[in-house]
Design a protein around this motif. Sequence first.
Motif, PDB file in Angstrom:
ATOM      1  N   SER A 511      14.624  -6.875  32.225  1.00  0.00           N
ATOM      2  CA  SER A 511      15.903  -7.267  31.641  1.00  0.00           C
ATOM      3  C   SER A 511      17.005  -6.302  32.052  1.00  0.00           C
ATOM      4  N   GLU A 512      16.707  -5.029  32.033  1.00  0.00           N
ATOM      5  CA  GLU A 512      17.711  -4.018  32.391  1.00  0.00           C
ATOM      6  C   GLU A 512      18.077  -4.108  33.874  1.00  0.00           C
ATOM      7  N   SER A 513      17.090  -4.332  34.709  1.00  0.00           N
ATOM      8  CA  SER A 513      17.361  -4.356  36.153  1.00  0.00           C
ATOM      9  C   SER A 513      18.186  -5.567  36.562  1.00  0.00           C
ATOM     10  N   ARG A 514      18.193  -6.620  35.710  1.00  0.00           N
ATOM     11  CA  ARG A 514      19.015  -7.798  36.007  1.00  0.00           C
ATOM     12  C   ARG A 514      20.490  -7.575  35.678  1.00  0.00           C
ATOM     13  N   ASP A 515      20.795  -6.536  34.886  1.00  0.00           N
ATOM     14  CA  ASP A 515      22.163  -6.260  34.473  1.00  0.00           C
ATOM     15  C   ASP A 515      22.895  -5.536  35.604  1.00  0.00           C
ATOM     16  N   GLU A 516      23.915  -6.161  36.129  1.00  0.00           N
ATOM     17  CA  GLU A 516      24.631  -5.569  37.263  1.00  0.00           C
ATOM     18  C   GLU A 516      25.368  -4.279  36.896  1.00  0.00           C
ATOM     19  N   HIS A 517      25.516  -4.020  35.606  1.00  0.00           N
ATOM     20  CA  HIS A 517      26.177  -2.791  35.172  1.00  0.00           C
ATOM     21  C   HIS A 517      25.188  -1.661  34.907  1.00  0.00           C
ATOM     22  N   SER A 518      23.902  -1.927  35.059  1.00  0.00           N
ATOM     23  CA  SER A 518      22.874  -0.941  34.745  1.00  0.00           C
ATOM     24  C   SER A 518      22.688   0.070  35.865  1.00  0.00           C
ATOM     25  N   LEU A 519      22.231   1.256  35.490  1.00  0.00           N
ATOM     26  CA  LEU A 519      21.922   2.293  36.464  1.00  0.00           C
ATOM     27  C   LEU A 519      20.719   1.927  37.326  1.00  0.00           C
ATOM     28  N   ILE A 520      19.910   0.960  36.899  1.00  0.00           N
ATOM     29  CA  ILE A 520      18.743   0.564  37.695  1.00  0.00           C
ATOM     30  C   ILE A 520      18.857  -0.878  38.169  1.00  0.00           C
ATOM     31  N   HIS A 521      20.064  -1.375  38.296  1.00  0.00           N
ATOM     32  CA  HIS A 521      20.257  -2.768  38.728  1.00  0.00           C
ATOM     33  C   HIS A 521      19.542  -3.019  40.058  1.00  0.00           C
ATOM     34  N   GLY A 522      18.734  -4.084  40.071  1.00  0.00           N
ATOM     35  CA  GLY A 522      18.069  -4.508  41.293  1.00  0.00           C
ATOM     36  C   GLY A 522      16.772  -3.797  41.618  1.00  0.00           C
ATOM     37  N   ARG A 523      16.403  -2.778  40.848  1.00  0.00           N
ATOM     38  CA  ARG A 523      15.170  -2.044  41.157  1.00  0.00           C
ATOM     39  C   ARG A 523      13.952  -2.765  40.575  1.00  0.00           C
ATOM     40  N   LYS A 524      12.795  -2.577  41.195  1.00  0.00           N
ATOM     41  CA  LYS A 524      11.577  -3.270  40.821  1.00  0.00           C
ATOM     42  C   LYS A 524      10.941  -2.617  39.597  1.00  0.00           C
ATOM     43  N   ALA A 525      10.339  -3.484  38.766  1.00  0.00           N
ATOM     44  CA  ALA A 525       9.715  -2.993  37.547  1.00  0.00           C
ATOM     45  C   ALA A 525       8.575  -2.028  37.855  1.00  0.00           C
ATOM     46  N   ASP A 526       7.784  -2.304  38.907  1.00  0.00           N
ATOM     47  CA  ASP A 526       6.659  -1.443  39.229  1.00  0.00           C
ATOM     48  C   ASP A 526       7.122  -0.037  39.586  1.00  0.00           C
TER      49      ASP A 526
END
Length: 770
Positions: A511-526
């Motif tokens: 959920s966090e990685s889908r947020d374009e404003h997040s520090l981890i946007h686009g990174r893989k869960a693994d």
Amino acid sequence: MNDAPERTVIRTCPICESTCGLEITLRGDRVLRTRGDGLDVLSKGFMCPKGASLGELYDDPDWLRGPLIRDGGRLREADWEEAFARTAELFRPILEQDGSTTTAVYMGNPIAHSMAGLLSARAIITTLRTPNLYSASTLDQRSKDLTNGLMFGDRFTLPVPDLDHTEFLVVIGANPLESNGSLATAPDWPRRLRDLRRRGGTLVVIDPVRTRTAEIADEHLRPRVGSDAALLLSMASVLFEEDMVRIGAAEPFARNLPRLREVVRPFTPERLEGFTGIPATDVRALTRAFARAASAVVYGRMGTSTTRFGTVASWMIDILNILTGNLDRRGGAMFPKPASGMLNTRGAPRFGPGIPMGRYHTRVRKAPELFGELPMSCLAEEIDTPGEGRYRGLVLISGNPVVSAPNSRRMANALQQLDAFVAIDPYVTDSTRFAHVIFPALSPLQRSHYDVHFTMWSVRNVANYSPPSIQKRHDQLDEWEIMCRLGGIFDGSMRSTGEIDEAMITSMIRSESRDEHSLIHGRKADEILSLLVPRVGPDRVLDFLLRVGPYGDGFGRVEGGLSLSLLEANPHGIDLGPLRPRLPEVLRTPDGMIDLAPDPILQDLGPLERAIDAGPQPGLVLIGRRQLRSNNSWLHNTPSLMTGRTRSTLRMSPEDAVERGLETGDTAKVESAAGELIALVEVSDRVPPGVVSLPHGWLHEPEEIGMTTARLRPGVNANILADETVVDAPSWNAVFNGIPVVVHGPQRLERTDRLLGESPTTGADESVPR
């Protein structure tokens, strides 16, 4: 164990909202002494008597170390596997026959003080899939939650008083010298209020009762009980009438000012003085002084929010701060920025979807959902009212609704009618004595802690983490482990604790990685999961929240950013600085604006005007009261906090006592529309004529209750007198203040002299400095 060396640990007290730092000396698993942590970044050595009780809680023989199950009508000890198996036997038929809509979850106040409980409760909520969620919030703060949501976009976006910098503080319906503060995390209120006076500031207390806080105030106004909303409206009316409205920096982000002016216009001090009991001249003088102060803030709590017009009062507190330019400025009402994040630190700044409300309703009274929860005033009737959809199963997490909910006797009767009642609680209480299974949580000293909840309302941005001070035994489970095991039972998957835990953190990362404003946007869960190794459970969730939070390292993206490892290296906490202006990015409203006149609140002004026109009702009204050495119902088994004179007393004025032939030490019958009780009388001029006061949280009388000390010092439960059908209309918050009651003269019972003994030891009811 006596040969073990002494060791000192630093941890945050998890008992009340002050979050004081503690320095605890142990030998083995035995606590030798506790003092305030002088190096704590927020509390700086302060602690109250409750903080010294953690060792007693750990040693309490009544604190359950293993599960209990009901067998032949009585609770008996069981091992963990038997307790989980019994839970499956109880819940699976209900879920298979009627579905999850006939089950409910109640989360009590202590869960907010448990990192494990707070971060892991979703393991139960998401797997049980019930829409019927209840919490203690609808017993004490839902009116404030609603105004926060309608005005700022989220229930937790709460402007708190900038106590350390304000020049003019108005405290209404709150007694922080006893409560240690609420919805304003601020250790050592006594020092902070002294500092206010030293810098030439002014403290005004508005309270019908002469509380300890009122006694140190520059001015104490004593309004009629239940008139707070009207009094605050009259102050807003004066601001407009005398052209003192100066919104300041918040003005570009505020809308509906003309509408607000029109709706408050009729509430003049002259019209309301007969209703509030405060002369119009005093209201105008206070309003002028407040508006002219270099900085000022109104702070209100339970006395305002647990009344019939609690939402209007909560709204007006924010309105007065806004109209005088004191929202989001130094010394006024400001928005914290917690390290573990919250809705107003995530996503697109300023804009949000609006608050969830009214998406579904209760079966019996059609009470609306608000923030995904239903009002506690409706729980008993949803259990005891026959018909399709009646609740058959209940999961109780750290709560004691028989004591805390209105119409306690109905709640007690309802709990006995459940087909499946499972509790996570360390004691056999007034409520859990009816459970089919009780799973005990660990003692506070055995679990790690971070105040995820109360840093959201801290008067200074800080972060403190406490590892376990005492390791759990091999035959104990942490609260998060219990919740994960229950999750596997409720969804039928029988997944292990590790599998449920892994699924929860993976969902959060995605959920966090889908947020374009997040520090981890686009990174893989693994990838992110691998960087959280070897942590598990709530410590892993906390590390994740800190690292993607507003001060976080972003898993390598921000050099020197916050992580749990950094907090572990700083046991006294990390000071993240004073509150700073956050408008407009803090907002999460659909239009990015603060609505000064929300429709759901305005709809309650008509009933308020009718109450004003009807005038004060004759007779006595009941109010609650705070006590420093008590916290709801969950410290009454701690011997050091139960010393001294009896505190569960019915306080009444000398005039009212004489009229009824009562004196201190007598017993009196108190009746309301909901019930009756017998209380010990304490005559005191602290309460005004027409008002009686009982503290909340007491009872502990039934034989089945496994709390030895509490049963030796029982009290009466004021909530027996609270009517569950009377609520604050917009928020459905329960009403505990302003209850009409009748008090009858001395009862034909043996007179007790417990109250007439010596007062508690000197300082016992005072906060303890380092």
